[in-house]
Scaffold this motif. Sequence first.
Motif, mmCIF file in Angstrom:
data_model
loop_
_atom_site.group_PDB
_atom_site.id
_atom_site.type_symbol
_atom_site.label_atom_id
_atom_site.label_comp_id
_atom_site.label_asym_id
_atom_site.label_seq_id
_atom_site.Cartn_x
_atom_site.Cartn_y
_atom_site.Cartn_z
ATOM 1 N N UNK A 132 0.832 -1.209 0.000
ATOM 2 C CA UNK A 132 0.000 0.000 0.000
ATOM 3 C C UNK A 132 0.864 1.255 0.000
ATOM 4 N N UNK A 133 1.971 1.230 0.744
ATOM 5 C CA UNK A 133 2.890 2.364 0.766
ATOM 6 C C UNK A 133 3.491 2.594 -0.615
ATOM 7 N N UNK A 134 3.916 1.531 -1.282
ATOM 8 C CA UNK A 134 4.430 1.654 -2.651
ATOM 9 C C UNK A 134 3.402 2.311 -3.569
ATOM 10 N N UNK A 135 2.165 1.856 -3.469
ATOM 11 C CA UNK A 135 1.114 2.395 -4.336
ATOM 12 C C UNK A 135 0.881 3.877 -4.061
ATOM 13 N N UNK A 168 20.109 -8.325 9.827
ATOM 14 C CA UNK A 168 18.860 -7.587 10.006
ATOM 15 C C UNK A 168 18.611 -6.563 8.906
ATOM 16 N N UNK A 169 19.657 -5.824 8.527
ATOM 17 C CA UNK A 169 19.476 -4.710 7.599
ATOM 18 C C UNK A 169 18.961 -5.097 6.214
ATOM 19 N N UNK A 170 19.212 -6.324 5.698
ATOM 20 C CA UNK A 170 18.684 -6.634 4.360
ATOM 21 C C UNK A 170 17.183 -6.420 4.220
ATOM 22 N N UNK A 171 16.420 -6.661 5.282
ATOM 23 C CA UNK A 171 14.975 -6.430 5.216
ATOM 24 C C UNK A 171 14.678 -4.999 4.764
ATOM 25 N N UNK A 172 15.266 -4.054 5.470
ATOM 26 C CA UNK A 172 14.938 -2.655 5.201
ATOM 27 C C UNK A 172 15.614 -2.130 3.947
ATOM 28 N N UNK A 173 16.807 -2.620 3.658
ATOM 29 C CA UNK A 173 17.463 -2.192 2.421
ATOM 30 C C UNK A 173 16.638 -2.609 1.208
ATOM 31 N N UNK A 178 13.372 -0.646 -3.215
ATOM 32 C CA UNK A 178 12.117 -0.728 -3.967
ATOM 33 C C UNK A 178 11.439 0.632 -4.047
ATOM 34 N N UNK A 179 11.484 1.396 -2.973
ATOM 35 C CA UNK A 179 10.813 2.696 -2.955
ATOM 36 C C UNK A 179 11.552 3.738 -3.775
ATOM 37 N N UNK A 180 12.882 3.700 -3.753
ATOM 38 C CA UNK A 180 13.644 4.694 -4.507
ATOM 39 C C UNK A 180 13.792 4.308 -5.967
ATOM 40 N N UNK A 303 16.941 -12.466 -7.758
ATOM 41 C CA UNK A 303 18.220 -12.534 -7.056
ATOM 42 C C UNK A 303 19.073 -11.300 -7.327
ATOM 43 N N UNK A 304 18.803 -10.580 -8.416
ATOM 44 C CA UNK A 304 19.513 -9.320 -8.658
ATOM 45 C C UNK A 304 19.246 -8.328 -7.539
ATOM 46 N N UNK A 305 18.054 -8.369 -6.942
ATOM 47 C CA UNK A 305 17.765 -7.515 -5.784
ATOM 48 C C UNK A 305 18.636 -7.911 -4.605
ATOM 49 N N UNK A 306 18.829 -9.218 -4.440
ATOM 50 C CA UNK A 306 19.701 -9.685 -3.376
ATOM 51 C C UNK A 306 21.126 -9.212 -3.567
ATOM 52 N N UNK A 307 21.597 -9.202 -4.815
ATOM 53 C CA UNK A 307 22.933 -8.682 -5.121
ATOM 54 C C UNK A 307 23.027 -7.202 -4.766
ATOM 55 N N UNK A 308 22.020 -6.422 -5.122
ATOM 56 C CA UNK A 308 22.044 -4.986 -4.828
ATOM 57 C C UNK A 308 22.148 -4.736 -3.329
ATOM 58 N N UNK A 309 21.457 -5.539 -2.531
ATOM 59 C CA UNK A 309 21.528 -5.399 -1.073
ATOM 60 C C UNK A 309 22.927 -5.746 -0.577
ATOM 61 N N UNK A 310 23.508 -6.808 -1.105
ATOM 62 C CA UNK A 310 24.834 -7.231 -0.647
ATOM 63 C C UNK A 310 25.907 -6.223 -1.043
ATOM 64 N N UNK A 311 25.730 -5.581 -2.185
ATOM 65 C CA UNK A 311 26.674 -4.521 -2.569
ATOM 66 C C UNK A 311 26.652 -3.393 -1.542
ATOM 67 N N UNK A 312 25.470 -3.042 -1.058
ATOM 68 C CA UNK A 312 25.365 -1.996 -0.042
ATOM 69 C C UNK A 312 25.981 -2.467 1.271
ATOM 70 N N UNK A 313 25.668 -3.694 1.681
ATOM 71 C CA UNK A 313 26.218 -4.218 2.923
ATOM 72 C C UNK A 313 27.740 -4.261 2.887
ATOM 73 N N UNK A 314 28.286 -4.678 1.757
ATOM 74 C CA UNK A 314 29.750 -4.767 1.626
ATOM 75 C C UNK A 314 30.389 -3.400 1.679
#
Length: 321
Positions: A132-135, A168-173, A178-180, A303-314
């Motif tokens: 709903x927030x995305x919409x 923990x942070x992957x959830x919010x990242x 997705x929002x940005x 899985x590309x989304x998972x890669x984007x999160x890991x790039x930020x974490x790294x």
Amino acid sequence: MQSAPAPRIAVVGCGYWGTNHARTFAELGALHAVCDRHPDRAGQLAGVHSVSAMTIEEVLADPEIDGVVLALPPQYHADQTIAVLEAGKHVLVEKPIALSVADARRVVDAASKSGLVAMTGHVLRFHPAFEALEAMIRAGELGAVRYIHSHRVGLGKFHAENDALWDIAPHDLSLILALTGEKPISVRGVGSAMLNRLSDFAHLHLQFASGVRSHVFASRLNPYRERRLTVIGSKAMAVFDDVAPWNQKLAVYRHKLWEDDNGWQSEMVDPDYVDLPDGMPLTRECAHFLDCIRTGEEPRTPVADGLAVIEILSEGTVRHD
């Protein structure tokens, strides 16, 4: 006309989250087998759902299995995801999909070559409040997004290989990305280790090319539980609070802001709570995985989304205070 049978799914990893997956796919009529390195654990869960307990070799070789869910310690995710894809089976792999950017890229490359559904387990993307927030953001109800901050804190769980940032942070990242709709151009991270060498507290500060800024605070050593994502827009502010009662999980604040001769002024208003449809995020995520297998559509959380999160974490894992 009789509907087609559900794809047949094997859940690999019978720990806490794997058990939840097994129960959910059983409810959806799709669970075919479970697997764990501890045969007794797999056998017990298989008995609960009246399915087969298999070894990983049997899962990969079984032509009746269409898709595999991997809910393993994350250091095993990359190699097992690639093995599943090479065996010709669709895969839903829990987060994080790997513990390094290089391994995450291997997963994305294998998925691209396979042509199969390869999905990351970012379950909160399927929460009705977040949808709903995305919409609302797409419809311009918040105006231009200026700032996003998340707080995900509580007590435990403690992992031997993962600090608070990676656990923990992957959830919010995943929600922030997705929002940005873009990757950050700048990432700064600070962690604090209280109990051992691994961070129990972590802060990430992100900056995006569009001008949006964001911060993430994650802790597994906190006296209270908080699961809150706040979006600051030019017209309104919204809060997704996953600890709040269902009818208050998404609140919109249409505070008034203006500038006059005395500087910036504000007037606070009570929040409007958004009506949400019923639905457990995990059930919606698992149903989406099954739909993607049936139709061949791209999953909402590839899985590309998972890669984007890991790039930020790294990039954000830079130092400890």
